[in-house]
Design a protein around this motif. Sequence first.
Motif, PDB file in Angstrom:
ATOM      1  N   VAL A 185      50.878 -44.664  68.741  1.00  0.00           N
ATOM      2  CA  VAL A 185      50.629 -45.105  70.119  1.00  0.00           C
ATOM      3  C   VAL A 185      51.824 -45.889  70.645  1.00  0.00           C
ATOM      4  O   VAL A 185      52.259 -45.701  71.791  1.00  0.00           O
ATOM      5  N   ASN A 186      52.407 -46.749  69.820  1.00  0.00           N
ATOM      6  CA  ASN A 186      53.566 -47.535  70.238  1.00  0.00           C
ATOM      7  C   ASN A 186      54.753 -46.628  70.544  1.00  0.00           C
ATOM      8  O   ASN A 186      55.389 -46.739  71.607  1.00  0.00           O
ATOM      9  N   ILE A 187      55.077 -45.724  69.635  1.00  0.00           N
ATOM     10  CA  ILE A 187      56.252 -44.870  69.797  1.00  0.00           C
ATOM     11  C   ILE A 187      56.087 -43.911  70.969  1.00  0.00           C
ATOM     12  O   ILE A 187      56.975 -43.796  71.833  1.00  0.00           O
ATOM     13  N   GLU A 188      54.959 -43.208  71.020  1.00  0.00           N
ATOM     14  CA  GLU A 188      54.761 -42.222  72.082  1.00  0.00           C
ATOM     15  C   GLU A 188      54.690 -42.878  73.463  1.00  0.00           C
ATOM     16  O   GLU A 188      55.233 -42.348  74.432  1.00  0.00           O
ATOM     17  N   PRO A 222      61.531 -42.023  65.653  1.00  0.00           N
ATOM     18  CA  PRO A 222      61.396 -43.228  64.823  1.00  0.00           C
ATOM     19  C   PRO A 222      62.242 -44.398  65.310  1.00  0.00           C
ATOM     20  O   PRO A 222      62.111 -45.506  64.783  1.00  0.00           O
ATOM     21  N   LEU A 223      63.082 -44.178  66.324  1.00  0.00           N
ATOM     22  CA  LEU A 223      63.961 -45.230  66.831  1.00  0.00           C
ATOM     23  C   LEU A 223      63.425 -45.869  68.109  1.00  0.00           C
ATOM     24  O   LEU A 223      64.056 -46.787  68.658  1.00  0.00           O
ATOM     25  N   PHE A 224      62.266 -45.404  68.585  1.00  0.00           N
ATOM     26  CA  PHE A 224      61.601 -46.021  69.738  1.00  0.00           C
ATOM     27  C   PHE A 224      60.639 -47.095  69.249  1.00  0.00           C
ATOM     28  O   PHE A 224      59.971 -46.938  68.231  1.00  0.00           O
ATOM     29  N   TRP A 225      60.545 -48.173  70.005  1.00  0.00           N
ATOM     30  CA  TRP A 225      59.571 -49.217  69.656  1.00  0.00           C
ATOM     31  C   TRP A 225      59.440 -50.197  70.816  1.00  0.00           C
ATOM     32  O   TRP A 225      60.431 -50.584  71.440  1.00  0.00           O
ATOM     33  N   ASN A 226      58.210 -50.595  71.124  1.00  0.00           N
ATOM     34  CA  ASN A 226      57.937 -51.607  72.142  1.00  0.00           C
ATOM     35  C   ASN A 226      58.710 -51.357  73.435  1.00  0.00           C
ATOM     36  O   ASN A 226      59.370 -52.245  73.986  1.00  0.00           O
ATOM     37  N   ASN A 227      58.642 -50.107  73.911  1.00  0.00           N
ATOM     38  CA  ASN A 227      59.277 -49.691  75.165  1.00  0.00           C
ATOM     39  C   ASN A 227      60.798 -49.784  75.139  1.00  0.00           C
ATOM     40  O   ASN A 227      61.438 -49.856  76.189  1.00  0.00           O
ATOM     41  N   GLY A 228      61.382 -49.784  73.959  1.00  0.00           N
ATOM     42  CA  GLY A 228      62.829 -49.766  73.821  1.00  0.00           C
ATOM     43  C   GLY A 228      63.263 -48.625  72.923  1.00  0.00           C
ATOM     44  O   GLY A 228      62.451 -48.004  72.230  1.00  0.00           O
ATOM     45  N   ALA A 235      64.156 -48.058  60.252  1.00  0.00           N
ATOM     46  CA  ALA A 235      63.032 -48.270  61.170  1.00  0.00           C
ATOM     47  C   ALA A 235      62.398 -49.645  61.014  1.00  0.00           C
ATOM     48  O   ALA A 235      62.029 -50.298  62.000  1.00  0.00           O
ATOM     49  N   GLY A 236      62.248 -50.108  59.774  1.00  0.00           N
ATOM     50  CA  GLY A 236      61.647 -51.423  59.569  1.00  0.00           C
ATOM     51  C   GLY A 236      62.453 -52.532  60.214  1.00  0.00           C
ATOM     52  O   GLY A 236      61.897 -53.501  60.743  1.00  0.00           O
ATOM     53  N   LEU A 237      63.777 -52.398  60.208  1.00  0.00           N
ATOM     54  CA  LEU A 237      64.631 -53.410  60.832  1.00  0.00           C
ATOM     55  C   LEU A 237      64.518 -53.370  62.350  1.00  0.00           C
ATOM     56  O   LEU A 237      64.419 -54.412  63.004  1.00  0.00           O
ATOM     57  N   SER A 280      71.037 -41.720  62.054  1.00  0.00           N
ATOM     58  CA  SER A 280      70.552 -42.676  63.055  1.00  0.00           C
ATOM     59  C   SER A 280      71.595 -43.781  63.194  1.00  0.00           C
ATOM     60  O   SER A 280      71.993 -44.397  62.211  1.00  0.00           O
ATOM     61  N   THR A 281      72.026 -44.009  64.412  1.00  0.00           N
ATOM     62  CA  THR A 281      73.140 -44.929  64.660  1.00  0.00           C
ATOM     63  C   THR A 281      72.650 -46.086  65.520  1.00  0.00           C
ATOM     64  O   THR A 281      72.207 -45.885  66.654  1.00  0.00           O
TER      65      THR A 281
END
Length: 470
Positions: free
Chosen positions: A458-461, A157-163, A123-125, A358-359
């Motif tokens: 908030v970011n992920i959801e 956990p693999l969602f971030w910034n609308n991606g 997730a950090g990456l 997670s791939t």
Amino acid sequence: MKKYLSFALLLCMIFAVCSCAQQSETETAPEFSLDLGVTDLMGEDFLLMHNNAEHSSGEEYLGYVVDTEFADLALQRIREVENTYHVKITEQRATDLTNRIQAGTASGLVPIDAAQGSSGSLAGLLRTGYFADITQLQEYIDYTNSAKWGNTENLKPLFWNNGLYGVIPAAWPIHKYRSVDGAVVVNEDIIRRLNQTDPRELVERDEWTWRTFEELMPIYNHINDAGDEVKALSTTVHWLFRTMHTTNGEPVIIRQDGDYLLSLHSPVTFEAMQTAWNWTFGEYSTYVNIDLSNVWENMLAAFIEGRSVLTIMNGTDLCGSENSIAYSMDNFGVVPFPHGPNGTAQNTGATITDTRFSTCIPALAKDPAISAFVLNAIYEPLPGYEDEESMIDCFRRFYFFDDRDVTNFMNMYNTVLYNYREEGVTDVYIGIRDNRSMQESLDAYAVADETNRIKYIVNIESSIDEIFGE
């Protein structure tokens, strides 16, 4: 027709993160293309680097215990894809997976075509731009196909910034279930010796509740023929609280007026937390063996050795590795966690702490489009396991002793909720002790929980809402 994928913006961001902007010449990001009409990849090398062996000391192949049907089918699939598309696939385990991706990115090219591991390690990456956005590769990986690539709770956990920066091989047997935490495992031999109603029957009658279990605790707790005390339940502080958290009817995240709030600090969920506190330190603590060190191996050993009637397990330790309960016990049952007065049988307590398998595709892999194409081919359903009915039959034949175990466990997956433990929102679970009341423990974490809610939840959801719609 060719589909062209430009990663210029993402490349620039990654090079900025890695302080590579010191180069004197301006870098030009390449365009990646893949002709879907061409099936010959001209002997291309494809490296799938993974770290999937958590909670396992034995040899595995792509997540399966070797010398089993699944491992053989996985190997067969790799050979088929190699022959069909003229590609050389290498699967390699690396405990330093994240370091290799970071080092490759710093050098300008990641020699890994796909990375696979737990979401906690990746997730950090992905949140700092190291992986490609799967939504830009939809022609090759249809991430909306949850049966093949996982549902949104698995993928949170693999969602971030609308991606969306990763998927899981949900169509392969067992893999998606290995991330499920909170299954209650029953020593059926002890239940029979005590002449008690099978908890499976209580689930069927919708009588498997907190109150029922509290009534059963002094009965389950007993001295066995060897003179040893057997506890009603053996678990850890962390496992008990995170499992009970959602069994009183509220999910981890509450949608309210367009915002995403934590149920952890609501009155309904507080009732669950207070009940867990009473089982751990209060009036029912005599019947519950709590390992305050939060070491999962201890509660696994206590249960397998017959020192408790019930325990709480995750999918990996239940049926996913060579030292799991399914490989170690002759007669066990599987039921959801008992629910509270505001809950129902669908509030199973099942959550995801880490999404295993997670791939992800490195943004600086030599061709992310080809990576997506090959992954899509590899993770088609394995022969003989193309639908849910075949998975039900698999559980019946290889892992569980009763059809109700299959129904209960699969229902836990269908109702599972991501618990945001990796994002620090439920840190309170780890530190709960009897020197503080439940309310004092929650209050001590309230500021940090709110900070992490804003930073992560908030970011992920909102990213999920943006991609899939509210």
